[in-house]
Design a protein around this motif. Structure first.
Motif, mmCIF file in Angstrom:
data_model
loop_
_atom_site.group_PDB
_atom_site.id
_atom_site.type_symbol
_atom_site.label_atom_id
_atom_site.label_comp_id
_atom_site.label_asym_id
_atom_site.label_seq_id
_atom_site.Cartn_x
_atom_site.Cartn_y
_atom_site.Cartn_z
ATOM 1 N N ALA A 62 0.838 -1.206 0.000
ATOM 2 C CA ALA A 62 0.000 0.000 0.000
ATOM 3 C C ALA A 62 0.873 1.255 0.000
ATOM 4 C CB ALA A 62 -0.937 -0.007 1.211
ATOM 5 N N ILE A 63 1.985 1.220 0.718
ATOM 6 C CA ILE A 63 2.904 2.369 0.714
ATOM 7 C C ILE A 63 3.511 2.545 -0.675
ATOM 8 C CG2 ILE A 63 5.116 3.224 1.609
ATOM 9 C CD1 ILE A 63 4.274 1.908 4.329
ATOM 10 N N VAL A 64 3.972 1.444 -1.261
ATOM 11 C CA VAL A 64 4.580 1.484 -2.604
ATOM 12 C C VAL A 64 3.566 1.995 -3.628
ATOM 13 C CG1 VAL A 64 5.492 0.039 -4.479
ATOM 14 C CG2 VAL A 64 6.323 -0.284 -2.132
ATOM 15 N N ASP A 65 2.334 1.526 -3.520
ATOM 16 C CA ASP A 65 1.282 1.919 -4.464
ATOM 17 C C ASP A 65 0.693 3.302 -4.163
ATOM 18 O OD1 ASP A 65 1.622 -0.546 -5.664
ATOM 19 O OD2 ASP A 65 -0.155 -1.449 -4.730
ATOM 20 N N ARG A 66 1.177 3.925 -3.097
ATOM 21 C CA ARG A 66 0.698 5.235 -2.662
ATOM 22 C C ARG A 66 -0.786 5.227 -2.295
ATOM 23 N NH1 ARG A 66 4.757 9.069 -3.700
ATOM 24 N NH2 ARG A 66 6.343 8.291 -5.118
ATOM 25 N N THR A 67 -1.222 4.101 -1.730
ATOM 26 C CA THR A 67 -2.608 3.990 -1.262
ATOM 27 C C THR A 67 -2.656 3.789 0.255
ATOM 28 O OG1 THR A 67 -2.608 1.598 -1.671
ATOM 29 C CG2 THR A 67 -3.409 3.021 -3.459
ATOM 30 N N ALA A 68 -1.526 4.035 0.921
ATOM 31 C CA ALA A 68 -1.434 3.762 2.363
ATOM 32 C C ALA A 68 -2.415 4.605 3.177
ATOM 33 C CB ALA A 68 -0.010 3.983 2.859
ATOM 34 N N GLN A 69 -2.674 5.835 2.749
ATOM 35 C CA GLN A 69 -3.570 6.677 3.545
ATOM 36 C C GLN A 69 -5.014 6.192 3.460
ATOM 37 O OE1 GLN A 69 -1.943 8.450 5.698
ATOM 38 N NE2 GLN A 69 -0.124 7.900 4.542
ATOM 39 N N SER A 70 -5.384 5.583 2.334
ATOM 40 C CA SER A 70 -6.753 5.072 2.227
ATOM 41 C C SER A 70 -6.864 3.612 2.676
ATOM 42 C CB SER A 70 -7.273 5.223 0.789
ATOM 43 O OG SER A 70 -6.451 4.488 -0.106
ATOM 44 N N GLU A 71 -5.905 2.770 2.295
ATOM 45 C CA GLU A 71 -5.966 1.340 2.625
ATOM 46 C C GLU A 71 -5.251 1.000 3.934
ATOM 47 O OE1 GLU A 71 -4.481 -0.965 -0.644
ATOM 48 O OE2 GLU A 71 -5.725 0.105 -2.092
ATOM 49 N N GLY A 72 -4.299 1.827 4.311
ATOM 50 C CA GLY A 72 -3.465 1.537 5.472
ATOM 51 C C GLY A 72 -4.204 1.335 6.778
ATOM 52 N N PRO A 73 -5.174 2.194 7.112
ATOM 53 C CA PRO A 73 -5.873 1.982 8.388
ATOM 54 C C PRO A 73 -6.541 0.612 8.490
ATOM 55 C CG PRO A 73 -6.230 4.205 7.620
ATOM 56 C CD PRO A 73 -5.525 3.469 6.495
ATOM 57 N N LYS A 74 -7.128 0.138 7.415
ATOM 58 C CA LYS A 74 -7.751 -1.198 7.428
ATOM 59 C C LYS A 74 -6.690 -2.279 7.589
ATOM 60 C CE LYS A 74 -10.712 -4.585 6.468
ATOM 61 N NZ LYS A 74 -10.346 -5.699 7.330
ATOM 62 N N ILE A 75 -5.565 -2.121 6.906
ATOM 63 C CA ILE A 75 -4.490 -3.111 7.015
ATOM 64 C C ILE A 75 -3.918 -3.098 8.434
ATOM 65 C CG2 ILE A 75 -2.234 -3.840 6.153
ATOM 66 C CD1 ILE A 75 -3.068 -2.545 3.431
ATOM 67 N N GLU A 80 -2.443 12.775 12.843
ATOM 68 C CA GLU A 80 -1.187 13.181 13.478
ATOM 69 C C GLU A 80 -0.004 12.320 13.040
ATOM 70 O OE1 GLU A 80 -2.064 12.745 17.605
ATOM 71 O OE2 GLU A 80 -3.627 14.278 17.576
ATOM 72 N N HIS A 81 -0.280 11.239 12.363
ATOM 73 C CA HIS A 81 0.776 10.305 11.962
ATOM 74 C C HIS A 81 0.416 9.724 10.594
ATOM 75 C CE1 HIS A 81 4.123 7.558 12.683
ATOM 76 N NE2 HIS A 81 3.369 6.572 12.257
ATOM 77 N N HIS A 82 1.431 9.524 9.766
ATOM 78 C CA HIS A 82 1.196 8.926 8.455
ATOM 79 C C HIS A 82 1.768 7.521 8.424
ATOM 80 C CE1 HIS A 82 -0.307 12.599 6.706
ATOM 81 N NE2 HIS A 82 0.704 13.242 7.275
ATOM 82 N N ILE A 83 1.129 6.680 7.665
ATOM 83 C CA ILE A 83 1.616 5.316 7.473
ATOM 84 C C ILE A 83 2.743 5.404 6.461
ATOM 85 C CG2 ILE A 83 1.016 3.018 6.648
ATOM 86 C CD1 ILE A 83 -1.878 3.661 7.639
ATOM 87 N N ASN A 84 3.946 5.073 6.919
ATOM 88 C CA ASN A 84 5.102 5.222 6.045
ATOM 89 C C ASN A 84 6.136 4.142 6.340
ATOM 90 O OD1 ASN A 84 6.430 6.017 8.416
ATOM 91 N ND2 ASN A 84 6.007 8.173 8.042
ATOM 92 N N SER A 85 7.267 4.259 5.672
ATOM 93 C CA SER A 85 8.315 3.244 5.807
ATOM 94 C C SER A 85 8.895 3.185 7.215
ATOM 95 C CB SER A 85 9.424 3.477 4.778
ATOM 96 O OG SER A 85 9.997 4.740 4.967
ATOM 97 N N ASP A 86 8.891 4.301 7.951
ATOM 98 C CA ASP A 86 9.391 4.273 9.329
ATOM 99 C C ASP A 86 8.575 3.308 10.186
ATOM 100 O OD1 ASP A 86 11.336 6.150 8.729
ATOM 101 O OD2 ASP A 86 10.158 7.839 9.478
ATOM 102 N N LEU A 87 7.272 3.340 10.015
ATOM 103 C CA LEU A 87 6.400 2.426 10.752
ATOM 104 C C LEU A 87 6.696 0.980 10.360
ATOM 105 C CD1 LEU A 87 4.025 1.736 12.610
ATOM 106 C CD2 LEU A 87 2.493 2.193 10.669
ATOM 107 N N LEU A 88 6.829 0.741 9.059
ATOM 108 C CA LEU A 88 7.126 -0.619 8.588
ATOM 109 C C LEU A 88 8.457 -1.123 9.120
ATOM 110 C CD1 LEU A 88 6.103 -0.953 4.852
ATOM 111 C CD2 LEU A 88 5.390 -2.357 6.776
ATOM 112 N N ILE A 89 9.461 -0.271 9.103
ATOM 113 C CA ILE A 89 10.777 -0.672 9.597
ATOM 114 C C ILE A 89 10.690 -1.031 11.078
ATOM 115 C CG2 ILE A 89 13.110 0.190 10.107
ATOM 116 C CD1 ILE A 89 12.835 1.764 7.381
#
Length: 150
Positions: free
Chosen positions: A38-51, A103-112
């Motif tokens: 979802a991060i790679v596809d740039r859909t993390a803000q819409s799909e990320g919360p469900k994931i 206040e927070h974005h789903i990004n690579s820092d979270l994944l790491i």
């Protein structure tokens, strides 16, 4: 240069030699890979919360299985192990609330962070639990329920 399709590749070195738990660990890796995609596809803000919610729910279920086995078989490091579980679930819930509040974005820092936590937990804490469970007669092709109900 193309990005890899997965963030974490399941590797036999992650195996704790207890089939049910290994399967659950693989599913946690799969969910994290969905978040990565979802991060790679740039859909993390819409799909990320469900994931993230899927990750939290599956993590809680997985931890419940591990903790039940620890209690059933009298694992001496139960409290320490359970506390590590509690801390991760609490951190996941905090991140989810901050994401929801913007206040927070789903990004690579979270994944790491999640990858580091999972790999470290499996390679150290769960491997030790796996050795204990194998000593109790549980392992590959020896499910825990057969040990209890036979």
């Amino acid at each position: 240069m193309a990005l890899p399709r997965t963030f974490i590749e399941w590797d036999d070195r992650f195996s704790i030699k207890v089939e049910d738990i290994d399967y659950q660990h693989q599913e946690l890796v799969n969910i994290m890979n969905r978040l990565y995609q979802a991060i790679v596809d740039r859909t993390a803000q819409s799909e990320g919360p469900k994931i993230l919610d899927d990750l939290k729910i599956y993590t809680i279920a997985h931890f419940s299985v591990e903790e039940s086995l620890m209690r059933i078989f009298g694992y001496e490091d139960y409290e320490v192990h359970k506390e590590q579980h509690r801390q991760l679930v609490e951190e996941l819930q905090e991140v989810m609330l901050r994401v929801e509040a913007g206040e927070h974005h789903i990004n690579s820092d979270l994944l790491i962070y999640l990858r580091k936590w999972l790999v470290n937990h499996i390679m150290h804490t769960d491997v030790k639990l796996g050795r204990f469970l194998i000593e109790q007669g549980i392992g590959k092709n020896k499910p825990w329920y057969k040990r209890i109900f036979s």
